[in-house]
Design a protein around this motif. Structure first.
Motif, PDB file in Angstrom:
ATOM      1  N   TYR A 160      -4.681  62.142 -13.687  1.00 33.02           N
ATOM      2  CA  TYR A 160      -4.443  60.709 -13.510  1.00 33.02           C
ATOM      3  C   TYR A 160      -4.208  60.289 -12.059  1.00 33.02           C
ATOM      4  CZ  TYR A 160      -3.755  61.201 -18.516  1.00 33.02           C
ATOM      5  OH  TYR A 160      -3.935  61.513 -19.830  1.00 33.02           O
ATOM      6  N   THR A 161      -4.555  61.113 -11.095  1.00 35.83           N
ATOM      7  CA  THR A 161      -4.403  60.692  -9.698  1.00 35.83           C
ATOM      8  C   THR A 161      -5.374  59.568  -9.347  1.00 35.83           C
ATOM      9  OG1 THR A 161      -5.901  62.489  -9.056  1.00 35.83           O
ATOM     10  CG2 THR A 161      -3.533  62.904  -8.889  1.00 35.83           C
ATOM     11  N   SER A 162      -6.503  59.492 -10.050  1.00 29.30           N
ATOM     12  CA  SER A 162      -7.478  58.443  -9.747  1.00 29.30           C
ATOM     13  C   SER A 162      -7.164  57.133 -10.453  1.00 29.30           C
ATOM     14  CB  SER A 162      -8.887  58.903 -10.144  1.00 29.30           C
ATOM     15  OG  SER A 162      -8.962  59.130 -11.542  1.00 29.30           O
ATOM     16  N   ARG A 163      -6.219  57.135 -11.394  1.00 28.57           N
ATOM     17  CA  ARG A 163      -5.879  55.921 -12.146  1.00 28.57           C
ATOM     18  C   ARG A 163      -4.492  55.389 -11.791  1.00 28.57           C
ATOM     19  NH1 ARG A 163      -7.691  57.722 -18.289  1.00 28.57           N
ATOM     20  NH2 ARG A 163      -9.835  58.369 -17.773  1.00 28.57           N
ATOM     21  N   GLY A 201       2.854  52.963  -8.454  1.00 26.79           N
ATOM     22  CA  GLY A 201       2.898  53.997  -9.471  1.00 26.79           C
ATOM     23  C   GLY A 201       2.410  53.565 -10.834  1.00 26.79           C
ATOM     24  N   TYR A 202       1.834  52.366 -10.962  1.00 21.01           N
ATOM     25  CA  TYR A 202       1.368  51.882 -12.262  1.00 21.01           C
ATOM     26  C   TYR A 202       0.101  52.651 -12.663  1.00 21.01           C
ATOM     27  CZ  TYR A 202      -0.422  48.774 -15.891  1.00 21.01           C
ATOM     28  OH  TYR A 202      -0.907  48.265 -17.078  1.00 21.01           O
ATOM     29  N   LEU A 203       0.099  53.148 -13.888  1.00 20.89           N
ATOM     30  CA  LEU A 203      -1.021  53.939 -14.407  1.00 20.89           C
ATOM     31  C   LEU A 203      -1.756  53.152 -15.465  1.00 20.89           C
ATOM     32  CD1 LEU A 203      -2.656  56.551 -14.871  1.00 20.89           C
ATOM     33  CD2 LEU A 203      -0.839  57.300 -16.427  1.00 20.89           C
ATOM     34  N   ASP A 204      -3.062  52.976 -15.234  1.00 25.74           N
ATOM     35  CA  ASP A 204      -3.892  52.271 -16.201  1.00 25.74           C
ATOM     36  C   ASP A 204      -5.339  52.662 -15.929  1.00 25.74           C
ATOM     37  OD1 ASP A 204      -5.142  50.628 -17.984  1.00 25.74           O
ATOM     38  OD2 ASP A 204      -3.956  48.854 -17.489  1.00 25.74           O
ATOM     39  N   ARG A 205      -6.072  52.890 -17.002  1.00 21.59           N
ATOM     40  CA  ARG A 205      -7.480  53.235 -16.844  1.00 21.59           C
ATOM     41  C   ARG A 205      -8.254  52.104 -16.174  1.00 21.59           C
ATOM     42  NH1 ARG A 205     -11.410  55.405 -21.753  1.00 21.59           N
ATOM     43  NH2 ARG A 205     -13.237  55.847 -20.437  1.00 21.59           N
ATOM     44  N   ALA A 206      -7.833  50.872 -16.412  1.00 19.55           N
ATOM     45  CA  ALA A 206      -8.525  49.726 -15.834  1.00 19.55           C
ATOM     46  C   ALA A 206      -8.296  49.596 -14.336  1.00 19.55           C
ATOM     47  CB  ALA A 206      -8.080  48.437 -16.533  1.00 19.55           C
ATOM     48  N   ARG A 239      -3.624  46.770 -11.515  1.00 19.78           N
ATOM     49  CA  ARG A 239      -3.418  45.638 -12.410  1.00 19.78           C
ATOM     50  C   ARG A 239      -1.990  45.120 -12.374  1.00 19.78           C
ATOM     51  NH1 ARG A 239      -8.445  43.773 -13.960  1.00 19.78           N
ATOM     52  NH2 ARG A 239      -9.833  45.564 -14.203  1.00 19.78           N
ATOM     53  N   SER A 240      -1.101  45.858 -11.700  1.00 22.39           N
ATOM     54  CA  SER A 240       0.303  45.452 -11.677  1.00 22.39           C
ATOM     55  C   SER A 240       0.672  44.758 -10.373  1.00 22.39           C
ATOM     56  CB  SER A 240       1.202  46.672 -11.895  1.00 22.39           C
ATOM     57  OG  SER A 240       2.563  46.316 -11.804  1.00 22.39           O
TER      58      SER A 240
END
Length: 420
Positions: free
Chosen positions: A326-329, A335-340, A351-352
Motif C-alpha cells: 500500500y505504499t502507492s495508495r 497517511g490516508y489510504l484509499d485505492r482511489a 482524497r482526504s
C-alpha cells in the motif's frame, strides 16, 4: 565481500584452438563421470574419485588437477539433485519435465566453464598475460585485457579458483576477489527511499525519476523479434534468438549498474541510508492481464536491488528493506489510504487532504518513512512476503501505522516533510 572479476582473454588462433580442445575434453569427461555416478549410485566427490580418477586421466589426457576438478564439477549437480529428491523439494517446485530430467545423469555442454586453480593458472598482471594449462601443454604469454583498476584488484585481492569461459566467440576468465567493505554508517541522517517500477525503473524520495521508457521500448521490440524467430523455428533463427537474448540481458544489466551506482553515490554523499522495497515473491502475489505478463516477468527488479545492496556495502551505506504494501495508495502527507488516491499510473491525488504528486515519488517517500522507522527501532527488515489473503488489514490499521511512524520521527524530519 566477494566480487567476480571478468577478464577477457586475447588468444592467438593456435592458443584458441588449444583452449577449445581443453574445454571439450573436460566437459566430455565430466558427462562420463556423471553417468558413472548414476550407474554406480555413488554421488560424493571422494567416493566418485575412486571409481573414475584413473580412467579420466588416461582416456582424455587430463592432468591430475584437471581430473580432480572435472570429477568435482560432475559430483556437485548429482549431489544437489539427489538431496532435493530426498527432501521432496524437487517434486514441489519443479515441473514434470524437470523432475523427469532429474532422473537422468546431468550432461555438460562442450563449451561449459571449467575451473582452474593456481597450479593450472598463473597471472602476470604487470605484463597483462596469463599462463594456463591445456591438454596439449601449458600456454604461456596468453594476452588479457582489463582496466588498470581491475588488474590492481586482481593482483591484491584475488582468492581461490578462476573459471575459463567461452561465450559468443570470446574467451573470459572469471576470477573471485575478496574486496574489503567500508565501515558502515551507523548514524545516518536520513534515508533515501527508492520506489522500483516498470515505467519508471527507479524513483527516489528526492524527486529524481529514472525513466524506463526507452528500455521498455527496446524490450518490446526484442520481444516482437523473438516471437517472429520462434515461429520460424530454423536453426539459424534459434541461434539469432539466443544472441538477442544475451544482448537484452547485457543492456538491462548495464542500465541497472548505472542506476545503482548513482543511487548509492547520492546516499553516500549526503550521509543517508537507502530504503528499498522487499519485493520477494511479487510474481506469485500479483494478478496480471496477459499483455502485461511478459513485461512484468522481464522486469529485472531483483538484479537492481542486488546491485544497490552490494554497492552500498562497498560504500558503507546502510540498506533497509521495507514492506511495500500500500505504499502507492497511501498519502505521504496525511497517511490516508484509499485505492482511489492513485488517480492514474503517474498521478497521485489524496482524497482526504488534496495533496497531489507524482505517484512514484509519493510511494518513495512512504518507503523512506518506513525505512527510517525500522532503523530507529532497530527492527529487522520484513520477511519475504506471502500471497495476501482476504480479510487483511483495514485502512484504519494502515493509517494508525503511518501515524505511529510520523510521530516517532524527530521534529526536524516532520518539518522537512511539511515543507516538501
Amino acid at each position: 565481500m566477494k566480487l567476480v572479476m571478468q577478464v577477457e582473454l586475447l588468444p592467438t588462433p593456435e592458443q584458441a584452438s588449444a583452449l577449445q580442445a581443453t574445454l571439450r575434453a573436460c566437459n566430455e569427461a565430466a558427462s562420463w563421470v556423471s553417468e558413472i555416478a548414476y550407474a554406480e549410485k555413488t554421488y560424493r566427490n571422494l567416493e566418485l574419485r575412486r571409481h573414475t580418477y584413473t580412467q579420466v586421466k588416461a582416456r582424455w589426457g587430463l592432468g591430475a588437477q584437471a581430473a580432480q576438478h572435472v570429477i568435482k564439477k560432475a559430483a556437485d549437480p548429482c549431489t544437489s539433485t539427489r538431496a532435493r529428491q530426498r527432501t521432496r523439494e524437487l517434486h514441489r517446485t519443479a515441473s514434470t519435465r524437470r523432475r523427469q530430467g532429474a532422473l537422468k545423469p546431468p550432461s555438460f555442454r562442450p563449451d561449459a566453464a571449467q575451473p582452474y586453480d593456481d597450479r593450472m593458472l598463473s597471472w602476470q598482471t604487470e605484463a597483462r598475460t596469463v599462463s594456463i594449462w591445456t591438454t596439449i601443454g601449458r600456454l604461456k604469454g596468453v594476452a588479457i585485457t582489463a582496466s588498470a583498476g581491475q588488474l590492481a584488484t586482481l593482483a591484491r585481492r584475488r582468492r581461490g579458483e578462476s573459471d575459463l569461459l567461452h561465450r559468443d566467440g570470446n574467451w573470459y576468465l572469471l576470477a573471485t576477489c575478496e574486496v574489503p567493505e567500508a565501515e558502515q554508517n551507523t548514524d545516518p541522517t536520513d534515508f533515501l527511499g527508492v520506489d522500483l517500477g516498470i515505467v519508471n525503473i527507479a524513483t527516489t524520495s528526492d524527486g529524481e525519476i529514472m525513466s524506463g521508457r526507452r528500455l521498455n521500448h527496446l524490450r518490446q521490440r526484442d520481444r516482437a523479434l523473438r516471437t517472429k524467430l520462434q515461429r520460424k523455428g530454423t536453426k539459424s533463427a534459434k541461434r539469432r534468438a539466443q544472441r538477442r537474448r544475451r544482448k537484452e540481458a547485457r543492456r538491462t544489466r548495464d542500465v541497472n549498474h548505472k542506476i545503482a551506482k548513482h543511487i548509492v553515490a547520492e546516499a553516500a554523499r549526503t550521509g543517508r541510508g537507502i530504503g528499498l522495497e522487499n519485493l520477494t515473491g511479487i510474481r506469485e502475489r500479483v494478478r496480471l492481464r496477459k499483455p502485461q505478463r511478459a513485461l512484468v516477468h522481464s522486469w529485472a527488479f531483483a538484479q537492481l536491488g542486488d546491485f544497490i545492496a552490494y554497492k552500498a556495502r562497498r560504500a558503507g551505506v546502510p540498506v533497509v528493506h521495507v514492506d511495500p504494501a500500500y505504499t502507492s495508495r497511501t498519502c505521504s502527507q496525511c497517511g490516508y489510504l484509499d485505492r482511489a488516491n492513485r488517480a492514474s499510473q503517474a498521478r497521485f491525488a489524496c482524497r482526504s487532504c488534496g495533496f497531489v504528486d507524482h505517484a512514484d515519488r509519493n510511494g518513495s517517500r512512504n518507503i523512506r518513512a518506513r525505512a527510517w522507522e525500522l532503523w530507529r527501532c532497530g527492527a529487522p527488515s520484513p520477511a519475504p512476503a506471502v500471497p495476501r489473503q482476504r480479510g487483511g488489514r483495514t485502512r484504519a490499521a494502515h493509517h494508525n501505522q503511518w501515524c505511529a511512524v510520523t510521530q516517532a520521527m524527530s521534529p526536524r524530519r516532520q518539518a522537512c516533510d511539511t515543507t516538501e
